[in-house]
Design an enzyme around this catalytic site. Structure first.
Site, PDB file in Angstrom:
ATOM      1  N   TYR A  90     -10.936  11.286   6.049  1.00  0.00           N
ATOM      2  CA  TYR A  90     -11.680  10.260   5.331  1.00  0.00           C
ATOM      3  C   TYR A  90     -11.823   8.953   6.113  1.00  0.00           C
ATOM      4  O   TYR A  90     -12.290   7.967   5.565  1.00  0.00           O
ATOM      5  CB  TYR A  90     -11.052  10.051   3.943  1.00  0.00           C
ATOM      6  CG  TYR A  90     -11.310  11.270   3.080  1.00  0.00           C
ATOM      7  CD1 TYR A  90     -12.372  11.306   2.192  1.00  0.00           C
ATOM      8  CD2 TYR A  90     -10.556  12.427   3.225  1.00  0.00           C
ATOM      9  CE1 TYR A  90     -12.650  12.437   1.439  1.00  0.00           C
ATOM     10  CE2 TYR A  90     -10.826  13.564   2.488  1.00  0.00           C
ATOM     11  CZ  TYR A  90     -11.872  13.564   1.599  1.00  0.00           C
ATOM     12  OH  TYR A  90     -12.167  14.700   0.871  1.00  0.00           O
TER      13      TYR A  90
ATOM     14  N   HIS B   5       0.799  -1.234   0.000  1.00  0.00           N
ATOM     15  CA  HIS B   5       0.000   0.000   0.000  1.00  0.00           C
ATOM     16  C   HIS B   5       0.828   1.279   0.000  1.00  0.00           C
ATOM     17  O   HIS B   5       0.682   2.118   0.885  1.00  0.00           O
ATOM     18  CB  HIS B   5      -0.954   0.006   1.192  1.00  0.00           C
ATOM     19  CG  HIS B   5      -2.005  -1.053   1.137  1.00  0.00           C
ATOM     20  ND1 HIS B   5      -2.988  -1.163   2.087  1.00  0.00           N
ATOM     21  CD2 HIS B   5      -2.236  -2.054   0.261  1.00  0.00           C
ATOM     22  CE1 HIS B   5      -3.774  -2.196   1.796  1.00  0.00           C
ATOM     23  NE2 HIS B   5      -3.327  -2.748   0.679  1.00  0.00           N
TER      24      HIS B   5
ATOM     25  N   ALA C  73     -14.488   2.134   7.284  1.00  0.00           N
ATOM     26  CA  ALA C  73     -14.356   1.660   5.905  1.00  0.00           C
ATOM     27  C   ALA C  73     -15.636   2.030   5.168  1.00  0.00           C
ATOM     28  O   ALA C  73     -16.721   1.573   5.528  1.00  0.00           O
ATOM     29  CB  ALA C  73     -14.142   0.146   5.860  1.00  0.00           C
TER      30      ALA C  73
ATOM     31  N   GLU D 256     -13.547   2.910  -2.156  1.00  0.00           N
ATOM     32  CA  GLU D 256     -14.193   4.225  -2.092  1.00  0.00           C
ATOM     33  C   GLU D 256     -13.901   5.076  -3.317  1.00  0.00           C
ATOM     34  O   GLU D 256     -12.800   5.057  -3.860  1.00  0.00           O
ATOM     35  CB  GLU D 256     -13.711   4.985  -0.858  1.00  0.00           C
ATOM     36  CG  GLU D 256     -14.120   4.367   0.464  1.00  0.00           C
ATOM     37  CD  GLU D 256     -13.637   5.159   1.668  1.00  0.00           C
ATOM     38  OE1 GLU D 256     -13.727   4.651   2.794  1.00  0.00           O
ATOM     39  OE2 GLU D 256     -13.156   6.301   1.473  1.00  0.00           O
TER      40      GLU D 256
END
Length: 616
Positions: A287, A168, A293, A277
Site C-alpha cells: 500500500y 501510531h 501517500a 486512505e
C-alpha cells in the site's frame, strides 16, 4: 466484583451535543462536504467517565463491550441505562499520551453460545524497559469469560514482542469470517516529528531467519493475519518468498479495520497532512507508505528519508541539500494497491499548517471503520456504505460504495457532528448508533469563533443516536465543513492576533512602533507581551501551563536553551507543530519564544527579533 458508576442521562442529549445554526464553525475541508439530515436521529449521552474508550463490540449478551486505553480496563456498558461493569483490569498495560495502552478488542463468535469458546482477544502495549527509559512492545492476548464471576480470566499470550512506540500503534483486532485474527500495526510515526530520525519500516519485510527467531521488528506498518493460537497460518501470502504473519504492508497508521458482509476487508489509515486512505486489503498487497501517500500523483507529498540524512542537517533547512534523500512518489516502482478514496488530495499550493495548524489540514484522521448495509429496516440513508469516525472533525463520515462494494462513490457525507474526537462506532439492533469519544485531545471547534480547540464537550463518553425517533435535535442545522476561503474569512482574522496588534489592548500599531526584541531587552517586559499571544496561539495544543498530552511539553524543556531551535520551530513548524512564519511577525514570534523560554521552570533569556529573522 467492581462496578463502575452509573452515568445515565434520562433526558435528551446535553446541550453540548447539539449544534445550532447560530454557532456555525466547523471543520475545514478543501471542498464543501454535504451534511446529512441529523433530525432523523434522537440523541443523548449514554455514559461518561470512560478512560479513553478505544474499541466497542456488541456482545451476545446485548451489552457493549469496550476497551479503555488509559485505564487498561475492559468494561461492559448497558446500552439503555449506561451503567458500567469492569470485567478486567490489566496489571501490565503500558500507557502513553496518545497511542499506547489497551487498544483492540475482538469477541469469539462462540462467546456465551455454549460452544466452549468463551474467549475475547485484545491487543495492548507493555513496557519491556524501565520507567525512566521505556521500551514498549505490543502483544495479543486471549482471555476467557467466566459467566459465574462475570470476569475475564485465564490469560493466554498469543504473540508478544511486536513493534510499539510513542506514536501510531494502530491496534485494531478483528475476528475474521475465516476464523483468523487480524491485527493492524502502525509504523510508530517514524520519519516524522519526534521520531524523525528513526527508519520507517512499513515497506521492509522480514527474512526467513527473522521469522524463525520470532523477531517481529519488521511488523511495523503492517496488517497481520494469525491463527487463534497466535501462530502463522499456512495459507498466509508468501511475500518475497517468506511467509509470516504479514497479510499486507506499506501502511501508515491503520486504525480502521473491519470486514463487510461479503467478506471484504476494509481499512482506513491516517495520512501525513493529506491523503487519509480508505482501502480494500488484499492478501500480500503493498500500500505504498512511506514512499506514497494516497495515490502515485506527486501531489503535496515528498518522501524525505531522514534516517539516512547527516545528523548536522536541520529539518528546517530550506532548501535541503542533495545529501538528504528526497524521493517523489513517481519514482516508486513497486506494485502498489491504490486506495478506494483519499481524504483529501490537494495540490502543492494548499496552505498546509497555515490555517489553524494540523486540525485544519486536509485530513480527517479516521479512527475506525464499519461497513454498513441497511437491509429492509435499517438506516436507509447509509445503505451500502462504510462509516468512518474522525478524530479531528468529531464527525461520522458515511462513504457510499458501489453495488459490489469495491469502489467508493463520490465524497462522503458528514453526519452527527459534535465538538469531540470520535474514536469508534457501533450500530446495534433497533437502529441504535453508539459513538465513543476520546477523553482529551484537539478537534475542530464547533462553538464560538475559533477553528480548533482542546475543549471537548463529551470527553470519555459513549453517545447514543437512535434512527427514526423524534428527538428534537437541531444537529441537522450544523454546517458540516468550511472551505479554505471561508476559514480564512471567518477564522483567521479572529482566531489569531493580527500582525502588529497589541494583544493587551486589541489596538493595531504601525510597524514602526513595534519595539524589536533585542539582546538587552528586559526579559520580563517581553514575557508580559508574549504571554497573551501564547494563550491565543499556542495554548490549545501545548496547554496553558506548558504541559499537554497533545503536544510537546514546554515546561522544564532543555531544548529551549537553543534560541535558533525555538525560532526555526515556530517559523517553519515541526512534525504536528504548524508553521507560524506566515501568520506572525518576527517580533511576535520573538515575544512568544521569550515567554516560552522563561516560564514553567525555564530560564533561558530572550529570543530576539534577529534570531527569528535568521531562522527565516
Amino acid at each position: 466484583m467492581k462496578m463502575k458508576h452509573l452515568s445515565y442521562l434520562s433526558g435528551g442529549l446535553a446541550v453540548t451535543l447539539s449544534i445550532g445554526a447560530s454557532i456555525a464553525m466547523a471543520q475545514v475541508t478543501p471542498t464543501p462536504i454535504e451534511s446529512g439530515d441529523n433530525s432523523l436521529f434522537s440523541s443523548r449521552v449514554l455514559t461518561t467517565g470512560l478512560d479513553n474508550p478505544w474499541a466497542m463490540r456488541w456482545g451476545p449478551d446485548d451489552q457493549i463491550w469496550v476497551t479503555e486505553r488509559t485505564s487498561g480496563e475492559i468494561t461492559r456498558v448497558d446500552p439503555v441505562t449506561g451503567s458500567q461493569q469492569v470485567l478486567l483490569t490489566l496489571d501490565d498495560v503500558y500507557t502513553g499520551p496518545q497511542h499506547e495502552g489497551l487498544l483492540g478488542l475482538a469477541l469469539h463468535p462462540g462467546l456465551l453460545q455454549n460452544t466452549g469458546n468463551d474467549f475475547i482477544y485484545i491487543g495492548y502495549t507493555v513496557n519491556d524497559g524501565s520507567e525512566a527509559e521505556p521500551d514498549p512492545s505490543a502483544q495479543i492476548v486471549r482471555y476467557r469469560y467466566d459467566a459465574d464471576t462475570q470476569q475475564l480470566v485465564d490469560k493466554t499470550v498469543l504473540i508478544s514482542g511486536m513493534p510499539a512506540g510513542n506514536d501510531h500503534n494502530a491496534g485494531r483486532v478483528v475476528f475474521g469470517p475465516d476464523d483468523k485474527l487480524y491485527y493492524s500495526i502502525g509504523e510508530q510515526g517514524h520519519n516524522f516529528g519526534r521520531n524523525l530520525r528513526k527508519p520507517n519500516l512499513a515497506l521492509v519485510l522480514p527474512t526467513a531467519d527473522e521469522v524463525g527467531r520470532e523477531d517481529w521488528r519488521t511488523y511495523s506498518g503492517k496488517i497481520l493475519r494469525l491463527n487463534l493460537d497466535g501462530t502463522i497460518p499456512d495459507d498466509n501470502p508468501e511475500i518475497e518468498s517468506v511467509r509470516s504473519h504479514i497479510y499486507s504492508y506499506g501502511h501508515r497508521n491503520p486504525q480502521g479495520l473491519a470486514f463487510g458482509e461479503n467478506g471484504t476487508l476494509y481499512e482506513a489509515e491516517h495520512g501525513p497532512a493529506t491523503d487519509d486512505e480508505l482501502n480494500i486489503i488484499q492478501a500480500g498487497g503493498n500500500y505504498g507508505w512511506p514512499r506514497v501517500a494516497g495515490r502515485i500523483d506527486d501531489r503535496n507529498y515528498l518522501y524525505i528519508n531522514w534516517s539516512e540524512a547527516a545528523e548536522d542537517v536541520s529539518e528546517n533547512t530550506d532548501p535541503l541539500p542533495e545529501s538528504v534523500p528526497q524521493l517523489p512518489e513517481s519514482t516508486f516502482d513497486g506494485d502498489m494497491v491504490e486506495p478506494l478514496a483519499t481524504y483529501f488530495t490537494v495540490d502543492d499550493d494548499y496552505p498546509i499548517g497555515q490555517i489553524c495548524g494540523y486540525i485544519c489540514d486536509p485530513t480527517i484522521a479516521p479512527s475506525s471503520i464499519l461497513p454498513y448495509s441497511a437491509g429492509e429496516d435499517g438506516i436507509a440513508e447509509w445503505d451500502n456504505s462504510v462509516l468512518l469516525t474522525t478524530l479531528k472533525h468529531g464527525t461520522l463520515y458515511v462513504q457510499s460504495l458501489s453495488d459490489d462494494g469495491t469502489a467508493a462513490e463520490g465524497d462522503p457525507v458528514a453526519w452527527l457532528s459534535t465538538q469531540n474526537r470520535y474514536r469508534d462506532v457501533l450500530v446495534a439492533p433497533e437502529n441504535r448508533v453508539f459513538i465513543a469519544t476520546d477523553a482529551f485531545g484537539s478537534a475542530a471547534q464547533k462553538f464560538g469563533d475559533g477553528l480548533n480547540t482542546s475543549i471537548l464537550h463529551n470527553p470519555g463518553a459513549i453517545l447514543l443516536y437512535t434512527y427514526g425517533e423524534e428527538g428534537g435535535s437541531d444537529l441537522g442545522m450544523t454546517r458540516s465543513s468550511q472551505t479554505v476561503e471561508e476559514a480564512r474569512a471567518d477564522g483567521i482574522a479572529s482566531d489569531n492576533p493580527k500582525e502588529f496588534e497589541d494583544p493587551n489592548t486589541g489596538k493595531e500599531t504601525a510597524p514602526d512602533d513595534v519595539a524589536a526584541v533585542m539582546p538587552d531587552s528586559e526579559v520580563m517586559e517581553v514575557v508580559a507581551r508574549g504571554g497573551p499571544q501564547f494563550a491565543q496561539t499556542c495554548s490549545t495544543c501545548h496547554g496553558p501551563a506548558g504541559r499537554s498530552d497533545a503536544a510537546a511539553v514546554l515546561a522544564e524543556n532543555e531544548k529551549l536553551t537553543d534560541a535558533g531551535y525555538v525560532a526555526s520551530t515556530v517559523v517553519h513548524g515541526f512534525g504536528y507543530m504548524p508553521a507560524f512564519g506566515s501568520q506572525l511577525s518576527d517580533t511576535e514570534i520573538a515575544e512568544i519564544g521569550t515567554y516560552i523560554r522563561n516560564s514553567w521552570g525555564n530560564d533561558y533569556g530572550v529570543l530576539t527579533t534577529d534570531d527569528v529573522a535568521q531562522a527565516r
